[in-house]
Design a protein around this motif. Structure first.
Motif, mmCIF file in Angstrom:
data_model
loop_
_atom_site.group_PDB
_atom_site.id
_atom_site.type_symbol
_atom_site.label_atom_id
_atom_site.label_comp_id
_atom_site.label_asym_id
_atom_site.label_seq_id
_atom_site.Cartn_x
_atom_site.Cartn_y
_atom_site.Cartn_z
ATOM 1 N N UNK A 5 0.814 -1.215 0.000
ATOM 2 C CA UNK A 5 0.000 0.000 0.000
ATOM 3 C C UNK A 5 0.848 1.266 0.000
ATOM 4 N N UNK A 6 2.014 1.226 0.668
ATOM 5 C CA UNK A 6 2.845 2.427 0.731
ATOM 6 C C UNK A 6 3.548 2.713 -0.597
ATOM 7 N N UNK A 7 3.627 1.727 -1.487
ATOM 8 C CA UNK A 7 4.276 1.925 -2.787
ATOM 9 C C UNK A 7 3.275 2.052 -3.925
ATOM 10 N N UNK A 8 2.000 1.953 -3.617
ATOM 11 C CA UNK A 8 0.987 1.863 -4.658
ATOM 12 C C UNK A 8 0.912 3.124 -5.515
ATOM 13 N N UNK A 9 0.957 4.308 -4.889
ATOM 14 C CA UNK A 9 0.863 5.553 -5.667
ATOM 15 C C UNK A 9 2.058 5.698 -6.591
ATOM 16 N N UNK A 10 3.234 5.352 -6.119
ATOM 17 C CA UNK A 10 4.424 5.430 -6.958
ATOM 18 C C UNK A 10 4.339 4.452 -8.115
ATOM 19 N N UNK A 11 3.803 3.249 -7.875
ATOM 20 C CA UNK A 11 3.703 2.253 -8.928
ATOM 21 C C UNK A 11 2.702 2.678 -9.999
ATOM 22 N N UNK A 12 1.590 3.254 -9.584
ATOM 23 C CA UNK A 12 0.553 3.620 -10.536
ATOM 24 C C UNK A 12 0.880 4.916 -11.281
ATOM 25 N N UNK A 13 1.377 5.921 -10.583
ATOM 26 C CA UNK A 13 1.534 7.248 -11.175
ATOM 27 C C UNK A 13 2.984 7.666 -11.378
ATOM 28 N N UNK A 14 3.940 6.903 -10.843
ATOM 29 C CA UNK A 14 5.350 7.247 -10.995
ATOM 30 C C UNK A 14 5.804 8.285 -9.978
ATOM 31 N N UNK A 15 7.099 8.620 -10.032
ATOM 32 C CA UNK A 15 7.624 9.649 -9.139
ATOM 33 C C UNK A 15 8.803 10.345 -9.782
ATOM 34 N N UNK A 16 9.137 11.494 -9.228
ATOM 35 C CA UNK A 16 10.265 12.280 -9.686
ATOM 36 C C UNK A 16 11.479 12.030 -8.797
ATOM 37 N N UNK A 17 12.637 12.211 -9.354
ATOM 38 C CA UNK A 17 13.874 12.024 -8.610
ATOM 39 C C UNK A 17 13.909 12.968 -7.412
ATOM 40 N N UNK A 42 10.752 7.826 -12.375
ATOM 41 C CA UNK A 42 10.138 6.543 -12.683
ATOM 42 C C UNK A 42 8.766 6.759 -13.300
ATOM 43 N N UNK A 43 8.513 6.071 -14.422
ATOM 44 C CA UNK A 43 7.206 6.115 -15.049
ATOM 45 C C UNK A 43 6.262 5.169 -14.316
ATOM 46 N N UNK A 44 5.049 5.624 -14.074
ATOM 47 C CA UNK A 44 4.054 4.780 -13.440
ATOM 48 C C UNK A 44 3.372 3.879 -14.450
ATOM 49 N N UNK A 45 2.503 3.010 -13.954
ATOM 50 C CA UNK A 45 1.799 2.077 -14.824
ATOM 51 C C UNK A 45 0.871 2.797 -15.795
ATOM 52 N N UNK A 46 0.304 3.916 -15.374
ATOM 53 C CA UNK A 46 -0.562 4.682 -16.272
ATOM 54 C C UNK A 46 0.236 5.227 -17.449
ATOM 55 N N UNK A 47 1.431 5.755 -17.181
ATOM 56 C CA UNK A 47 2.256 6.277 -18.263
ATOM 57 C C UNK A 47 2.755 5.152 -19.166
#
Length: 548
Positions: free
Chosen positions: A205-217, A227-232
């Motif tokens: 659950x704590x990594x879910x937003x990063x996995x779906x939407x990605x994150x910036x350095x 990192x590109x998320x699953x949506x991208x």
């Protein structure tokens, strides 16, 4: 041949903008400002696709969607204003191809038109081809079976592949939900894009937003790169949300906005990025019941469940079992690199059709894999399948609460354990089913000096038998010598010296018993105890056991 389109909207400026955009794409347009005018155009002309607003001065665009969908396969896309998502979902259920939100974004409009033209070209190729269409061939190669429910399922999949509406796949575990989801993608205009499957229950659950939407350095500790998320990753393709019922509620809120607005914002970013994806979702749970229990958001449920497709269980199409079994036998032979594919006997085919498959198609494959492994020839018989009637009882070793109250009961438990150690090899056992696959342990529990090294947990049990063969060890480890640890009624008395001290005492007694039987030979004693020579020496030093 020039494509033609019918554009319907009561805003003249918007109609003019769409007409100019489509003309630049080489598409001839007719423009209607009312529902009556649009219906007149539709009756007199033929169009490759239609683009209509839902709110018109003299009626609703839903009437035009219904009329076109019932009379022809022409793709119809709808234009929705902000806040009218429910109308867009209703239009998709009536047969609309896709929808686009106001204010109109030209890149999104162009993408929608290109997808619609792909559907038109695909329909044209199917009509001109005298042989079976590539789409039908793909369906038959992936969905094995000709039962009535499968024929209906294949027709529905072809219809759903034309649309861009979200599809919810429901069905029991093992019915092939991901196979159907991939088929919908491969048959759709998005086939050239990515198909991104994700198991929602497998992501912390704590990594879910990063996995779906990605994150910036640098957005959080450990984010050493963008990192590109699953949506991208699924942009231009399909995102398959498997086991969507396992999404936590906070993530459901974020997912709802991403689906509705078709934009995502990576963690640490300051702007939202538009994404062009189609959402397919699935779960084996009753999602409507979860909504009633407030375990799943109702608004998200209606967003992903625009069209529901229920997959039939294997027990509902028993006539397809022989074809499925042969398909899996050929597939397993190829994957395992066998010289020839095994064959089922007539009685084995009959037994498979009589079996109640709790795990559906996945269980059928597992049964065949086990049968190939156990069979010594290329012919698989009933005995190799390992299937039994649901009424046959399964042997179970019973242990009573006062099993350690007397020596006779202790011996009875020991004998039962040695004779009926059950290992169920079947992964789909339910309360109403039993399975015959069992491994009985050897009755010989006496350790010999030339025995091969054993697993540590088995070695302790065997070492206890070893200890009972010696006079001093027998007195130390017998039930009567350990009154502080036996069960009396519902009360269990703990060792007075503490757990750690008690375990060390038992370990010391077992090591001494092994050394006595091997006459002090540490190498043989280590083999009897199922451990290494170095480990035995370490334990002897730790427990202060004299080498002599």
């Amino acid at each position: 041949m020039t494509a033609t389109a019918l554009v319907v909207d009561d805003e003249m400026d918007l109609c003019r903008l769409m007409q100019i955009t489509l003309t630049k794409m080489g598409i001839k347009c007719d423009v209607a400002y009312t529902l009556a005018q649009a219906q007149l155009f539709w009756e007199k002309n033929q169009y490759d696709f239609c683009l209509t607003d839902l709110k018109l001065p003299d009626g609703s665009g839903l009437e035009l969607v219904r009329q076109i969908s019932n009379s022809s396969p022409t793709p119809v896309a709808v234009i929705t204003a902000f806040g009218s998502m429910d109308l867009a979902i209703e239009a998709l259920k009536l047969g609309a191809f896709d929808f686009v939100n106001k204010p109109l974004e030209l890149p999104r409009l162009r993408q929608l038109v290109e997808n619609a033209l792909k559907v038109v070209r695909q329909d044209t190729d199917d009509q001109t081809s005298s042989t079976q269409s590539p789409e039908q061939q793909l369906l038959d190669s992936r969905l094995i079976g000709n039962a009535a429910v499968m024929q209906s399922l294949k027709k529905t999949i072809l219809k759903l592949a034309r649309s861009q509406a979200p599809v919810f796949l429901s069905g029991a575990s093992g019915t092939g939900k991901e196979v159907v989801a991939r088929l919908i993608h491969d048959l759709s205009p998005r086939r050239d894009g990515s198909f991104v499957p994700v198991n929602c229950g497998a992501i912390p659950s704590e990594l879910m937003e990063s996995e779906f939407f990605g994150h910036k350095k640098g957005s959080f500790t450990g984010a050493v790169a963008d990192k590109l998320g699953l949506f991208q990753q699924a942009n231009g393709g399909t995102l398959f949300l498997d086991e969507v019922a396992d999404l936590p509620l906070p993530m459901q809120v974020k997912l709802l906005r991403a689906i509705q607005e078709k934009t995502v914002r990576a963690i640490g970013d300051t702007k939202e990025v538009p994404v062009d994806i189609r959402i397919l979702s699935a779960t084996h749970k009753d999602l409507s019941q979860l909504v009633q229990d407030s375990d799943f958001r109702q608004d998200l449920y209606y967003r992903i469940n625009v069209i529901e497709l229920t997959l039939p269980a294997l027990n509902e199409r028993r006539d397809d079992i022989p074809a499925l079994a042969q398909y899996f036998l050929d597939l397993i032979a190829k994957e395992w690199q066998l010289s020839s594919a095994p064959q089922l006997s007539a009685s084995a085919y009959q037994r498979l059709q009589q079996h109640a498959f709790a795990g559906n198609v996945r269980e059928l494959r597992n049964v065949l894999e086990r049968a190939i492994t156990l069979s010594e020839t290329d012919v698989i018989d009933v005995t190799h399948l390992g299937l039994v009637d649901a009424t046959e009882p399964m042997p179970v070793a019973q242990v009573t609460d006062d099993s350690y109250g007397s020596e006779n009961n202790a011996n009875t438990v020991k004998n039962n354990s040695a004779q009926s150690t059950i290992t169920n090899l079947h992964p789909y056992r339910v309360s109403s089913q039993t399975y015959p696959t069992a491994i009985s342990s050897s009755n010989n529990t006496t350790l010999v000096s030339n025995a091969a090294p054993m697993q540590h947990d088995k070695a302790i049990n065997n070492a206890q038998t070893l200890a009972s063969s010696g006079e001093s060890a027998s007195a130390a480890t017998s039930p009567q010598s350990m009154p502080s640890t036996h069960s009396t009624g519902d009360t269990v008395q703990l060792p007075a010296s503490g757990l750690e001290t008690y375990l060390q005492e038992q370990e010391k007694r077992l090591i001494i018993a092994a050394l006595k039987q091997t006459e002090g030979n540490k190498t043989q004693a280590a083999e009897l105890l199922g451990t290494s020579f170095r480990s035995l020496r370490y334990r002897m030093k730790k427990l202060e056991i004299d080498d002599e």
